[in-house]
Design a protein around this motif. Structure first.
Motif, mmCIF file in Angstrom:
data_model
loop_
_atom_site.group_PDB
_atom_site.id
_atom_site.type_symbol
_atom_site.label_atom_id
_atom_site.label_comp_id
_atom_site.label_asym_id
_atom_site.label_seq_id
_atom_site.Cartn_x
_atom_site.Cartn_y
_atom_site.Cartn_z
ATOM 1 N N GLU A 34 -7.439 4.339 0.173
ATOM 2 C CA GLU A 34 -6.125 4.829 0.611
ATOM 3 C C GLU A 34 -5.769 6.079 -0.184
ATOM 4 N N THR A 41 0.836 -1.202 0.000
ATOM 5 C CA THR A 41 0.000 0.000 0.000
ATOM 6 C C THR A 41 0.868 1.248 0.000
ATOM 7 N N THR A 67 -8.144 -0.601 -2.236
ATOM 8 C CA THR A 67 -7.397 -1.845 -2.174
ATOM 9 C C THR A 67 -8.016 -2.769 -1.140
#
Length: 256
Positions: A167, A103, A120
């Motif tokens: 994110e 990430t 994600t």
């Protein structure tokens, strides 16, 4: 500016101010831009917010800035090789935004690509998505600042509905990276494992400073072998092939 060469690491980082955010390449001790880090240490820059996979070790890499109390916040995926990091974090002296490794890589790449955020599956069903991860401790050991909850949505992928967590991308004021070779236009070639987070960190910085072991003239690099185009690099300084490269953990196998 077409010719992006600076004559020293000190001159390349001289305008990085107190309180700046910086993305720094490297993985463990591989590919650390140590000359730029040491130049930043020497000029006294402090109150830094640093994005990097890890924070070096106690006496090398970003660990030298940490030991000098120059770092206010780290955004990292792994912090287990630095005792001073552990001490500062648990004592409430350092803020930490712990982020899954893949990430973190994608947040940097997205920032450099002009993508504001992405969804994600990594972290779904954990404190990464639900919030509550300690970011800063109080002196008495209680959690002073915790991570917030993130947006979670359901998407159908390959015919299956799954949850995904949002994110946000990362961009920073500056980035510091290490490359094997580069030209005066800023095109970079990385060597083997030292490639790691360096291209992604370079992309995320509004001003990217690259140290290279060998600086060549424009046209000497095979275009097909360029890992990062010069459009992402603003300053480049040659540090030489003899620059020290430490090994985090040396493992050898004995013969019979």
């Amino acid at each position: 500016m077409i010719d992006k060469q600076y004559m020293s690491a000190a001159s390349a980082v001289t305008d990085i101010p107190d309180g700046a955010s910086i993305a720094v390449g490297g993985f463990g001790l591989s590919g650390n831009p140590i000359a730029l880090i040491e130049a930043l240490l020497a000029q006294g820059t402090t109150d830094l917010s640093v994005v990097s996979n890890n924070c070096g070790v106690d006496d090398w890499g970003l660990g030298v800035l940490l030991a000098a109390r120059r770092i206010r916040k780290m955004t990292s995926s792994y912090v287990g090789e630095n005792r001073e990091f552990e001490r500062q974090f648990l004592a409430g002296e350092l803020e930490l935004e712990l982020t899954p490794q893949g990430t973190l890589a994608e947040k940097l790449r997205a920032g450099g690509s002009g993508i504001a955020a992405f969804y994600t599956q990594t972290g779904v069903g954990t404190q990464v998505a639900e919030g509550g991860l300690p970011r800063r401790y109080a002196p008495d050991g209680t959690v002073a600042v915790a991570s917030p909850a993130k947006d979670v949505r359901r998407f159908v992928v390959d015919g299956v509905e799954r949850e995904f967590v949002l994110e946000e991308a990362i961009t920073t004021d500056f980035s510091l990276v290490h490359a094997w070779r580069g030209d005066r236009h800023g095109n970079l070639v990385f060597r083997k494992a030292a490639r790691n987070f360096n291209p992604l960190a370079a992309m995320a910085g509004h001003v990217c400073v690259a140290q290279v072991e060998e600086l060549v003239e424009p046209g000497e690099l095979d275009p097909d072998l360029v890992h990062l185009p010069g459009v992402f690099v603003h300053r480049i300084v040659e540090v030489g092939t003899a620059i020290e490269k430490r090994i985090e953990k040396r493992t050898v196998q004995g013969g019979n």
